[in-house]
Design an enzyme around this catalytic site. Structure first.
Site, PDB file in Angstrom:
ATOM      1  N   CYS A 120       0.766  -1.290  -0.015  1.00  0.00           N
ATOM      2  CA  CYS A 120      -0.076  -0.073   0.029  1.00  0.00           C
ATOM      3  C   CYS A 120       0.799   1.237   0.191  1.00  0.00           C
ATOM      4  CB  CYS A 120      -1.092  -0.094   1.279  1.00  0.00           C
ATOM      5  SG  CYS A 120      -2.035   1.499   1.459  1.00  0.00           S
ATOM      6  N   HIS A 139      -6.050   1.903  -9.563  1.00  0.00           N
ATOM      7  CA  HIS A 139      -5.066   2.227  -8.175  1.00  0.00           C
ATOM      8  C   HIS A 139      -5.593   1.419  -7.022  1.00  0.00           C
ATOM      9  CE1 HIS A 139      -4.453   6.201 -10.092  1.00  0.00           C
ATOM     10  NE2 HIS A 139      -3.198   5.623 -10.137  1.00  0.00           N
ATOM     11  N   CYS A 293     -29.566  79.564   9.012  1.00  0.00           N
ATOM     12  CA  CYS A 293     -28.511  79.688   9.954  1.00  0.00           C
ATOM     13  C   CYS A 293     -27.617  78.296  10.123  1.00  0.00           C
ATOM     14  CB  CYS A 293     -28.778  80.449  11.262  1.00  0.00           C
ATOM     15  SG  CYS A 293     -27.234  80.722  12.310  1.00  0.00           S
ATOM     16  N   CYS A 308     -20.127  71.190   9.992  1.00  0.00           N
ATOM     17  CA  CYS A 308     -19.103  70.102  10.291  1.00  0.00           C
ATOM     18  C   CYS A 308     -19.716  69.302  11.461  1.00  0.00           C
ATOM     19  CB  CYS A 308     -17.582  70.575  10.371  1.00  0.00           C
ATOM     20  SG  CYS A 308     -17.721  71.663  11.869  1.00  0.00           S
TER      21      CYS A 308
END
Length: 590
Positions: A120, A139, A293, A308
């Site tokens: 094997c 195989h 504003c 911001c």
């Protein structure tokens, strides 16, 4: 609504005359009704028989053993026609090579004898010939290494296509060898392997999918011709076969997915809040500016700059704010806010109408019991009227048309918006197509409301003459509504979705008889024989309901990953009309 889904099959011959004032020049014989894809319900009892039928076809054509035929079909997603097409196009050798099928002609002669020893190459030990196994590829390894290899692959979920252990060998191992070796050490794992092979017919087959019912009914649905369709399972669940969500035509699957996500997440509302508000730097609540504003104040008392978002003092001039300066108010922000408002109003327009018709559908679904009571009252009266199929057929048509009308609004939202087809149409083309579609949508909406009005009339309290007038109105409007639904679907497929170049959107076809109810797959005599002869049939059937492996509701896509092109259905809707009062046998015969 399931009580009325098949009511068109109960048409009475007494209503076969054409409604007055609504007779088309073309006869019904010239109109070929669109025959949707036939669908079958596959239960755990008939699953093995369905799989055996496809295996038998491949085995007979290619003269193969069952495990080789199964390997071919799993590789090509159980598409028998595709297997035969590749056989003709590329030949037998290439067909087998691509699927990893190795047909060993002299396998028995190559097997080592029981007295000889074999090395094997995996564990590098010698074993007698009766303790090693050779696959079709040639195989040979010891049974212990093979078993360990199979156990690992089954636990990894790769049991449907377990390849040979040899280096660069792509051959698929024999399922009988796998079953025999694994069952000696782990019988439960062998049953799991059998179940994976059995359920591969559903998991890897694009024409077969699990019913998405919750809790799961245990059924699968198989369609024959077209995966873009809507079906009804034997558990009464109606769903889109392609995406497994609720039936949503004339929306495409992508449109419906985007629409449900938008409604669920309230994405447009969130978008408007994001654009039109700023988070307070102190309490972080959204604040909307109601003046020009740029110094704003939150309800918590914190003052901050709108440009911001930074905290500031309370004193300011025309050009600056105390303790802070970041420039003047920007015009592009105003444009962005206006666009967000416009998008929100557009979404609300379509969503409100979609929800209104959806709510109407839910309310009208309660008419089933009311209609039964009205019919019972009329039957109890001493009257010449004995046939009331016109009201049940009208109610059925109301359900079908109301659903189509409801889902037409999400379709219009994406069809004439900039999200999906921005580069597909010019502004002028979009306006022309939108006016065309909305005209048909408005006509359908008007007739659906008329039909709903007449269906809700307390006609069981009227005299016979007035009942006959209502009957003719219901029949007339039902035929008109059915025709308008067909026209709208025809417009969508041919005029709106058909000319698209860069994207493909498929919708389920409109069917006058409604969503097709799948019938249970019958097990023929040959299939029953095959089931009884299969040595592992008991294990496979019993393994269906194992708790560790629940059926998945996810479908599989085409192996190439490319979407299929639109189907040519331009001739499916004729210009003639279907008479709602014809019996089902006459419609099928025509």
């Amino acid at each position: 609504m399931e009580d009325w889904m098949s009511c068109e099959e109960d048409y009475d011959s007494s209503d076969r005359e054409s409604p007055d004032g609504f007779e088309n020049e073309d006869s019904d014989s010239h109109w070929m009704p669109f025959k949707g894809p036939s669908s079958k319900v596959i239960t755990k009892e008939s699953l093995l028989a369905a799989q055996k039928e496809d295996l038998r076809r491949v085995m007979e054509v290619l003269s193969l053993q069952e495990h080789h035929a199964r390997t071919l079909l799993i590789h090509y997603r159980w598409d028998v026609e595709k297997v035969l097409a590749i056989l003709v196009e590329k030949g037998r050798a290439l067909l087998f090579a691509e699927a990893g099928v190795t047909v060993g002609e002299n396998k028995d002669s190559d097997m080592p004898g029981s007295s000889s020893t074999v090395l094997c190459n995996v564990c590098i030990e010698e074993f007698p010939g009766n303790e090693v196994t050779s696959m079709d590829c040639g195989h040979c390894f010891c049974n212990n290494c093979w078993t360990e290899h199979f156990i690992v692959k089954i636990n990894e979920g790769q049991s449907k296509r377990i390849r040979c252990m040899a280096h660069k060998c792509f051959a698929i191992c024999d399922e009988t060898v796998i079953r025999n070796l694994v069952s000696k050490r782990h019988p439960d794992l062998a049953e799991k392997f059998d179940r994976f092979l059995l359920e591969s017919y559903i998991e890897d087959n694009k024409m077969v999918k699990w019913c998405p019912s919750v809790p799961h009914c245990g059924n699968a649905i198989r369609v024959e011709d077209d995966e873009f369709c809507e079906v009804e399972c034997s558990c009464s669940l109606q769903f889109c076969f392609n995406c497994l969500s609720e039936a949503h035509s004339p929306c495409s699957c992508l449109m419906w997915e985007l629409w449900t996500k938008k409604c669920r997440d309230e994405s447009e509302t969130v978008n408007w809040i994001t654009v039109n508000t700023k988070p307070c730097p102190k309490c972080h609540k959204p604040v909307e500016k109601n003046g020009g504003c740029n110094l704003v104040s939150c309800i918590c008392g914190q003052a901050f700059c709108w440009l911001c978002g930074g905290g500031t003092g309370r004193d300011h001039t025309w050009s600056s704010i105390a303790g802070h300066s970041c420039g003047r108010y920007k015009e592009d922000r105003e444009k962005k806010a206006e666009r967000a408002k416009r998008d929100l109003y557009r979404y609300m327009h379509y969503h409100n109408r979609y929800k209104a018709h959806t709510d109407s559908f839910k309310q009208e679904s309660r008419l089933r019991e009311t209609i039964r009571e009205k019919i019972s009252n009329l039957e109890a009266r001493d009257s010449r009227l004995r046939d009331f199929s016109w009201v049940t057929n009208g109610l059925y048509r109301l359900f079908r048309s109301r659903r189509a009308l409801s889902f037409s609004y999400p379709f219009a939202f994406y069809m004439f918006g900039d999200e999906l087809f921005k580069d597909e149409m010019t502004k002028e083309e979009r306006e022309i197509k939108q006016h065309l579609f909305e005209d048909q949508q408005q006509q359908l909406e008007a007739n659906v409301e008329k039909l709903s009005k007449y269906i809700e009339e307390p006609f069981d309290e009227y005299e016979e003459k007035k009942i006959m007038d209502i009957r003719m109105q219901v029949i007339n409007i039902s035929v008109i509504t059915d025709t308008l639904c067909k026209k709208m679907y025809e417009c969508i497929e041919n005029d709106l979705l058909g000319p698209l170049q860069f994207s493909v959107h498929n919708i389920a076809p409109y069917q006058s008889k409604g969503i097709e109810k799948a019938v249970e797959l019958t097990i023929g005599r040959s299939s029953k024989t095959n089931v009884n002869q299969h040595p592992e049939s008991d294990n496979q059937t019993n393994g269906w309901n194992t708790e560790s492996d629940q059926p998945s509701a996810s479908g599989t896509s085409d192996e190439s990953g490319c979407p299929s092109r639109k189907r040519a259905r331009k001739g499916s809707f004729g210009c003639s009309l279907i008479d709602l009062n014809l019996p089902a046998e006459a419609i099928d015969r025509n």
